[in-house]
Design a protein around this motif. Structure first.
Motif, PDB file in Angstrom:
ATOM      1  N   ASP A  32       0.877  -1.170   0.000  1.00 46.89           N
ATOM      2  CA  ASP A  32       0.000   0.000   0.000  1.00 46.89           C
ATOM      3  C   ASP A  32       0.914   1.219   0.000  1.00 46.89           C
ATOM      4  O   ASP A  32       1.428   1.625   1.042  1.00 46.89           O
ATOM      5  CB  ASP A  32      -0.899  -0.027   1.232  1.00 46.89           C
ATOM      6  CG  ASP A  32      -1.866   1.132   1.306  1.00 46.89           C
ATOM      7  OD1 ASP A  32      -1.565   2.209   0.732  1.00 46.89           O
ATOM      8  OD2 ASP A  32      -2.918   0.983   1.938  1.00 46.89           O
ATOM      9  N   ASN A  33       1.135   1.757  -1.189  1.00 51.13           N
ATOM     10  CA  ASN A  33       2.111   2.846  -1.323  1.00 51.13           C
ATOM     11  C   ASN A  33       1.736   4.084  -0.526  1.00 51.13           C
ATOM     12  O   ASN A  33       2.612   4.754   0.028  1.00 51.13           O
ATOM     13  CB  ASN A  33       2.299   3.186  -2.800  1.00 51.13           C
ATOM     14  CG  ASN A  33       2.966   2.049  -3.542  1.00 51.13           C
ATOM     15  OD1 ASN A  33       3.768   1.323  -2.979  1.00 51.13           O
ATOM     16  ND2 ASN A  33       2.628   1.881  -4.803  1.00 51.13           N
ATOM     17  N   ALA A  34       0.438   4.395  -0.447  1.00 47.35           N
ATOM     18  CA  ALA A  34       0.026   5.578   0.320  1.00 47.35           C
ATOM     19  C   ALA A  34       0.325   5.385   1.807  1.00 47.35           C
ATOM     20  O   ALA A  34       0.860   6.281   2.467  1.00 47.35           O
ATOM     21  CB  ALA A  34      -1.460   5.851   0.102  1.00 47.35           C
ATOM     22  N   CYS A  38       3.011   7.449   4.152  1.00 48.62           N
ATOM     23  CA  CYS A  38       2.699   8.073   5.449  1.00 48.62           C
ATOM     24  C   CYS A  38       3.690   7.612   6.514  1.00 48.62           C
ATOM     25  O   CYS A  38       4.137   8.409   7.338  1.00 48.62           O
ATOM     26  CB  CYS A  38       1.279   7.724   5.878  1.00 48.62           C
ATOM     27  SG  CYS A  38      -0.013   8.532   4.923  1.00 48.62           S
TER      28      CYS A  38
END
Length: 64
Positions: A32-34, A38
């Motif tokens: 999950d790149n997002a 973060c």
């Protein structure tokens, strides 16, 4: 991930559980790149990956 096969109606509850577990494990493994971005911004990427590994190890114990 593509849904590949039709599932027979006469499966046991354990077979259904294990299939659901496998799908959940795949969702934890999928990058999950997002979320990872973060974690980098909040300077806790290594900790996030450590938690991920702990969760994956636990999930492996849930097979029926």
């Amino acid at each position: 991930m593509k849904d590949q096969n039709t599932i027979l109606d006469d499966e046991s509850l354990d077979q259904k559980w294990n299939r659901g577990l496998d799908l959940f494990i795949e969702s934890v493994q999928k990058p999950d790149n997002a979320l990872r971005g973060c974690a980098h911004n909040q300077k806790c990427f290594n900790e996030l990956m450590a938690v991920r590994e702990h969760v994956l190890e636990y999930l492996k114990t849930q097979r029926r």
